[in-house]
Design a protein around this motif. Structure first.
Motif, short mmCIF file in Angstrom:
data_model
loop_
_atom_site.label_atom_id
_atom_site.label_comp_id
_atom_site.label_asym_id
_atom_site.label_seq_id
_atom_site.Cartn_x
_atom_site.Cartn_y
_atom_site.Cartn_z
N MET A 79 -14.94 2.11 -43.44
CA MET A 79 -16.04 1.15 -43.56
C MET A 79 -15.46 -0.26 -43.58
O MET A 79 -14.64 -0.58 -44.44
N ASP A 80 -15.82 -1.06 -42.62
CA ASP A 80 -15.42 -2.47 -42.68
C ASP A 80 -16.40 -3.31 -41.87
O ASP A 80 -17.17 -2.79 -41.07
N PHE A 81 -16.39 -4.60 -42.14
CA PHE A 81 -17.36 -5.49 -41.49
C PHE A 81 -16.69 -6.39 -40.46
O PHE A 81 -17.25 -7.39 -40.06
N ASN A 82 -15.52 -6.01 -40.05
CA ASN A 82 -14.81 -6.86 -39.11
C ASN A 82 -15.13 -6.49 -37.67
O ASN A 82 -15.45 -5.35 -37.36
N ASP A 83 -15.04 -7.48 -36.78
CA ASP A 83 -15.14 -7.22 -35.35
C ASP A 83 -13.92 -6.42 -34.90
O ASP A 83 -12.84 -6.58 -35.47
N GLU A 126 -14.21 -7.52 -29.76
CA GLU A 126 -15.39 -8.23 -30.25
C GLU A 126 -15.01 -9.60 -30.81
O GLU A 126 -15.70 -10.59 -30.60
N LEU A 145 -28.18 -5.89 -43.89
CA LEU A 145 -27.38 -4.67 -43.84
C LEU A 145 -27.89 -3.71 -42.77
O LEU A 145 -27.10 -3.03 -42.10
N LEU A 146 -29.21 -3.67 -42.57
CA LEU A 146 -29.76 -2.82 -41.50
C LEU A 146 -29.29 -3.32 -40.14
O LEU A 146 -29.03 -2.53 -39.23
N TYR A 204 -26.44 -4.75 -39.64
CA TYR A 204 -25.05 -4.28 -39.54
C TYR A 204 -25.03 -2.82 -39.06
O TYR A 204 -24.17 -2.41 -38.30
N ARG A 205 -25.98 -2.07 -39.55
CA ARG A 205 -26.00 -0.65 -39.18
C ARG A 205 -26.32 -0.49 -37.69
O ARG A 205 -25.69 0.30 -37.00
N GLN A 224 -25.77 -2.71 -35.48
CA GLN A 224 -24.61 -3.24 -34.78
C GLN A 224 -23.50 -2.18 -34.71
O GLN A 224 -22.82 -2.06 -33.70
N THR A 225 -23.34 -1.43 -35.79
CA THR A 225 -22.36 -0.35 -35.80
C THR A 225 -22.68 0.67 -34.72
O THR A 225 -21.81 1.10 -33.97
N GLN A 269 -20.45 1.48 -31.37
CA GLN A 269 -19.90 2.80 -31.06
C GLN A 269 -20.54 3.41 -29.82
O GLN A 269 -20.42 4.60 -29.57
N MET A 288 -17.10 -4.07 -36.53
CA MET A 288 -18.16 -3.64 -37.45
C MET A 288 -18.21 -2.11 -37.52
O MET A 288 -18.44 -1.46 -36.52
N ASN A 289 -17.94 -1.58 -38.68
CA ASN A 289 -18.13 -0.15 -38.86
C ASN A 289 -18.75 0.08 -40.23
O ASN A 289 -18.08 0.38 -41.21
N PHE A 290 -20.07 -0.07 -40.28
CA PHE A 290 -20.80 0.05 -41.53
C PHE A 290 -21.21 1.51 -41.70
O PHE A 290 -22.39 1.86 -41.68
N ASP A 291 -20.23 2.38 -41.83
CA ASP A 291 -20.51 3.80 -41.90
C ASP A 291 -19.29 4.50 -42.53
O ASP A 291 -18.20 3.94 -42.57
N PHE A 292 -19.52 5.71 -42.99
CA PHE A 292 -18.40 6.51 -43.47
C PHE A 292 -17.60 7.02 -42.28
O PHE A 292 -18.12 7.14 -41.17
N GLN A 319 -14.69 11.46 -44.03
CA GLN A 319 -15.56 11.34 -45.21
C GLN A 319 -16.86 12.12 -45.01
O GLN A 319 -17.37 12.77 -45.92
N LEU A 363 -14.92 5.63 -51.52
CA LEU A 363 -15.83 6.04 -50.44
C LEU A 363 -16.08 7.54 -50.48
O LEU A 363 -17.19 8.01 -50.26
N VAL A 395 -28.82 1.41 -47.32
CA VAL A 395 -27.88 0.38 -46.85
C VAL A 395 -27.30 -0.42 -48.02
O VAL A 395 -26.15 -0.83 -47.97
N TRP A 398 -18.72 0.02 -50.06
CA TRP A 398 -17.68 -0.85 -49.47
C TRP A 398 -17.11 -1.80 -50.52
O TRP A 398 -15.89 -1.93 -50.66
#
Lengths: 400, 360
Positions: free
Chosen positions: A1-5, A9, A293-294, A296-297, A299-300, A304, B1-5, B9, B69, B274, B281
């Protein structure tokens, strides 16, 4: 889990930010930049900015080369996040490039793509979307505007409503009933329409906010060549659905309604600080933060290689309703003076008044609160559709 | 951006779900509810065997050496099963406190036992009203509303001492400890009052004045995962009933009154989900925003579970109000968990405090 590009990106973001720094002024007000509808008063400025963007590859980022930049959805999200921090025209092209042009690309011919896409991306031609009618908003497939075949053309007669930007649009995508002997979803066809064609009349709608972003559009025997049909005759419903799906890609645009921060700032300004303010501000913040946060989700998922699903309906359901509640709460802070217009209270109050007015519109536009809940219930949770006794009956046998 | 497990996990969580589906059935939850045991030993054992209780414990102390996590991902499944176990109190607070702040001998003594589930830890960090005094390595006084206070073997508490307030570890099985079980609205969330008379205790050398706040934040985030898991289960239960129950000629899930109710549950659950993820995190990297993230997670998850539990009863109609219906489990759990870390207004004050600091 991270918020980085990812490295790619990050490179894209740095490039976009550098380009924006070189060509626009950074905003200082900090909030979201508002709704993607414009009254057209900034048309000249918007056109100039759009041409600049197109030359740099930031118009139609996800639109396939050679027409657009051929980029990824995540690049479009990154660019939008960056552009949102700059003082640039907004609202003229969002519907045309976000919904109409992707539909032309997906369902049109090579001739259509060659003729329309580049000019639209450069901002030389503006597009609108002509779906809703007096007889069909939430129940879009109840629309009545009729198209009758006449040699190589179609003659279209009827009325559309709530058309954003129709008064300055050059072209539109138009959903028409071409076969009333078939059930409501089956007899529809999508066309490209020239908004300057004889028989097209645009009348502004004055909203309850007093402004005029939307229009009624009347069609009186408007001649549309069959070559401007998008998809097969009778397949218009599926074409329209694909248009509405692209709307989801606009995830995280935001309406710019008063935020928890705004409410807190205003409360402090008026010297108010009590348990009720704590409670409401905290609860508003929970929703503000959830929306972030939604996004971000979503965007995740894009990052992917996925595609945001019908669960995206949650965002607007939260945001529009909260705009209304937050505005009420701010007005309550002023007591009796809360009855005054922003013009009387002061410039710092404009956001409150805009939220109060426009939250009402945004709870309806782009899927009403109720339709959003139907989407969640039916498409996410798998509950049955509403009873639709008209579904399989030929349209011309229904009672209207 | 990887807002997920991560995939690993998610696989870990999936193992937990499958195991709990066998060991912690609704029948097991009911057995605990209708008894005075306060917890399901079989479920606790299963979680220990899966490595859940020691997930964040270092390998040299008998754990798996993973992190926050993994604990969060497992907590969601524990909540989804409504598992009547002291996961947050024992693993989330007590073992975490030892892992973060314990000295070698404290860690060596307790972490392996907590990781294998043969000892249960608890705490009195959230209840307020405790009056403990430490002198010459012994404590006296009372701790109110201690979760699993009757069932636990070890408690983490705060006591006044000559050197100020200290964080202490107290074994609960020796002489001088009196435990009084309290009747709770949710018997699967037992509470007890503990009285101490000259009981040996050890100081946990935190060296950090935020230690208690950090532990409570972490625990609130883990609990939020349990709450979101439980809320999701309540929504699924309501959905299933809405598809099966017929009224006026259609399944009731056909009607917007029910559909929109379930959609509202979904909206609140996703809001809480969320926030919980953000909390996970923040916990995993000890982010400066941890207090804010914990407040958002705790408040939104409490709201989501309360709403899902109450509307699950409503969707079921009269049958939902009977003793034999499982709806009551969620209704009880929602109320217990929403108050596990103090009044909601205190958490809201923390949010507004953080926003004010940002604005300044």
């Amino acid at each position: 889990m991270d918020f980085n590009d990812s490295p790619e990106e990050a490179t894209y973001r740095a490039k976009a930010r550098a380009w924006l720094e070189a060509h626009a002024r950074r905003r200082t007000d900090g909030g979201a930049r508002g709704m993607a509808v414009a009254d057209g008063s900034n048309l000249g400025e918007a056109k100039a900015w759009q041409a600049l963007k197109a030359d740099a590859g930031y118009a139609g980022i996800t639109i396939q080369a050679p027409y657009g930049a051929g980029g990824t959805p995540i690049e479009a999200v990154i660019y939008r996040q960056e552009e949102g921090q700059f003082e640039v025209p907004f609202g003229v092209y969002e519907i045309g490039l976000g919904m109409a042009i992707p539909t032309v690309i997906a369902h049109g011919s090579d001739a259509h793509r060659d003729r329309y896409v580049r000019k639209a991306l450069r901002g030389e031609e503006i597009w609108c979307q002509l779906f809703s009618e007096p007889a069909g908003g939430s129940d879009l497939a109840a629309l009545r505007t009729k198209g009758v075949r006449d040699g190589d053309d179609w003659l279209v007669t009827g009325q559309k409503v709530w058309t954003s930007g129709a008064h300055y649009a050059d072209y539109g995508i138009l959903l028409v009933r071409t076969d009333p002997s078939r059930p409501k979803h089956k007899g529809l066809t999508m066309f490209i329409v020239d908004m300057k064609a004889p028989g097209v009349e645009v009348r502004p709608i004055r909203t309850m906010a007093g402004s005029a972003e939307f229009n009624e559009v009347f069609f009186d025997n408007v001649r549309i060549p069959d070559s401007d049909r998008l998809g097969e005759a009778g397949n218009g419903w599926n074409v329209a659905i694909s248009t509405l799906m692209t709307e989801r890609m606009q995830a995280g645009m935001g309406f710019g309604f008063v935020s928890a921060h705004d409410v807190l700032r205003l409360a402090r300004r008026y010297g108010q600080d009590d348990a009720l303010i704590t409670q409401r501000v905290a609860d508003f913040w929970i929703n503000d933060q959830a929306l972030k946060l939604l996004s971000y989700r979503a965007q995740t998922s894009l990052s992917q290689g996925g595609f945001p699903g019908p669960e995206q309906a949650v965002n607007k359901a939260i945001e529009a309703a909260q705009g209304q509640q937050a505005a009420y709460f701010c007005m309550d802070l002023l007591g009796a003076e809360g009855a005054l217009a922003a013009a009387e209270v002061g410039e710092h109050w404009a956001g409150v008044e805009t939220s109060w007015m426009w939250a009402s519109a945004m709870r309806i536009a782009g899927g009403s609160d109720e339709i959003l809940r139907n989407i969640i219930a039916e498409r996410v949770l798998g509950l049955p559709g509403d009873p639709r006794p008209d579904r399989n009956t030929p349209f011309n046998e229904l009672k209207h | 951006m990887n807002f997920d497990f991560s995939d690993e996990q998610k696989m870990f969580a999936d193992q937990v779900r499958r195991s709990l589906a066998d060991t912690c059935t609704m029948k097991e939850v009911r057995t605990v509810l209708e008894s005075s045991t306060g917890l399901s030993r079989a479920t606790w054992k299963a979680l220990a065997e899966l490595g859940v209780l020691g997930a964040a414990v270092p390998e040299e102390r008998g754990g798996a050496g993973l992190g926050a996590l993994e604990l969060c991902a497992a907590a969601y499944e524990i909540g989804y099963a409504l598992a009547p176990v002291p996961f947050v109190a024992s693993t989330g607070v007590c073992a975490e406190a030892l892992r973060r702040y314990g000295n070698d001998s404290q860690q060596e003594k307790w972490l392996p036992l907590l990781a294998e589930g043969s000892a249960i830890g608890t705490h009195a960090l959230s209840s307020g009203g405790s009056t403990l005094r430490m002198e010459g390595g012994r404590i006296s006084g009372r701790a109110r509303l201690v979760p699993y206070g009757v069932q636990a073997d070890l408690a983490l508490m705060q006591a006044d001492s000559a050197g100020g307030t200290v964080l202490i570890l107290v074994p609960l099985n020796g002489a001088g400890v009196t435990r009084k079980s309290l009747m709770t609205l949710d018997p699967t969330r037992p509470l007890a009052d503990l009285t101490f008379e000259g009981v040996a205790a050890e100081i946990l050398p935190t060296g950090n004045e935020d230690a208690v706040a950090t532990l409570v934040d972490g625990a609130a985030i883990l609990l939020a995962f349990e709450q979101v898991g439980a809320a999701q289960r309540a929504l699924e239960m309501a959905r299933e009933y809405a598809l099966q129950r017929t009224a006026f000629g259609f399944p009731i899930g056909t009607y917007q009154a029910i559909k929109h109710k379930l959609a509202d549950m979904f909206i609140k659950i996703e809001t809480a989900r969320v926030h919980a993820y953000w909390g996970a995190w923040a916990l995993s990297v000890d982010a400066p925003d941890l207090p804010l993230a914990a407040a958002g997670a705790h408040l939104s998850a409490s709201d989501a579970l309360r709403f899902a539990a109450q509307e699950n009863v409503q969707t079921h109609g009269g049958i939902g109000f009977t003793w034999e219906s499982d709806c009551q489990f969620f209704y009880r759990r929602a109320q217990a968990d929403s108050l596990a870390f103090g009044p909601s207004q205190r958490w809201r004050e923390r949010i507004v405090g953080a926003l004010s600091a940002q604005a300044a």
